[in-house]
Scaffold this active site. Sequence first.
Site, PDB file in Angstrom:
ATOM      1  N   ASP A  59       7.964   4.653   7.815  1.00 60.91           N
ATOM      2  CA  ASP A  59       7.660   3.299   7.318  1.00 60.91           C
ATOM      3  C   ASP A  59       8.962   2.544   7.039  1.00 60.91           C
ATOM      4  O   ASP A  59       9.378   2.355   5.898  1.00 60.91           O
ATOM      5  CB  ASP A  59       6.797   3.400   6.058  1.00 60.91           C
ATOM      6  CG  ASP A  59       6.226   2.060   5.620  1.00 60.91           C
ATOM      7  OD1 ASP A  59       6.294   1.093   6.409  1.00 60.91           O
ATOM      8  OD2 ASP A  59       5.691   1.985   4.490  1.00 60.91           O
ATOM      9  N   SER A  78       6.425  -3.600  -2.014  1.00 57.82           N
ATOM     10  CA  SER A  78       6.603  -2.947  -0.716  1.00 57.82           C
ATOM     11  C   SER A  78       7.837  -3.425   0.012  1.00 57.82           C
ATOM     12  O   SER A  78       8.132  -4.616   0.040  1.00 57.82           O
ATOM     13  CB  SER A  78       5.418  -3.266   0.186  1.00 57.82           C
ATOM     14  OG  SER A  78       4.389  -2.375  -0.042  1.00 57.82           O
ATOM     15  N   HIS A 120       5.320  -1.430   7.291  1.00 62.22           N
ATOM     16  CA  HIS A 120       3.994  -1.998   6.984  1.00 62.22           C
ATOM     17  C   HIS A 120       4.088  -3.436   6.482  1.00 62.22           C
ATOM     18  O   HIS A 120       3.066  -4.109   6.343  1.00 62.22           O
ATOM     19  CB  HIS A 120       3.200  -1.093   6.022  1.00 62.22           C
ATOM     20  CG  HIS A 120       3.539  -1.220   4.576  1.00 62.22           C
ATOM     21  ND1 HIS A 120       4.328  -0.313   3.909  1.00 62.22           N
ATOM     22  CD2 HIS A 120       3.170  -2.137   3.649  1.00 62.22           C
ATOM     23  CE1 HIS A 120       4.425  -0.675   2.639  1.00 62.22           C
ATOM     24  NE2 HIS A 120       3.737  -1.784   2.462  1.00 62.22           N
TER      25      HIS A 120
END
Length: 246
Positions: free
Chosen positions: A107, A200, A63
């Site tokens: 992911d 992230s 992502h």
Amino acid sequence: MKTFIFLALLGAAVAFPVDDDDKIVGGYTCGANTVPYQVSLNSGYHFCGGSLINSQWVVSAAHCYKSGIQVRLGEDNINVVEGNEQFISASKSIVHPSYNSNTLNNDIMLIKLKSAASLNSRVASISLPTSCASAGTQCLISGWGNTKSSGTSYPDVLKCLKAPILSDSSCKSAYPGQITSNMFCAGYLEGGKDSCQGDSGGPVVCSGKLQGIVSWGSGCAQKNKPGVYTKVCNYVSWIKQTIASN
């Protein structure tokens, strides 16, 4: 569901959705170059973390994908050039072929550097796991993400958090129907300590192995809503095969 990433809007880094917060919450200052495998992904500003797994490859979250990534290694204060940094452009970014942007299953992304990094005491690779980590294992999570569970405060220097891997049952209870076999939860069900926006793609390292990638969660450091991480042990074969063929 929130993912821990930023949008640049009118030159400012903005976290989304609007009700979410930003970086490692409840952690501590790591200390300069004490996490030598941690990288910052930069596109004019820091937007995600990543982990150096050899001199030319970085693991991050799918992502976090965007074009024109510059990988910044050897960083501590990301707003000051301190002299130990290496800035290397990405030559290719390879998102896992089964990544689902709705569920965030798979992911994971590999980034190849245009030139090999110079490995030293401040820039070093982290080992991939040979087996999956069990519940209760203590891990180190790091990043330059938001440090507040409500509101925003982005740090200049790298922040760290020690947190345990939670049981699959606790994880699935926290997020019914959302946890796949490629995810695990880590953190504290009582809240107060968590990864957040801007973290992230960054590392979760347990016993010297890269076991997780910062992926998603509901808010940051909220009670009964721990952080959710990509389970790296499921991808070691894919990582090795992808590197070998690229």
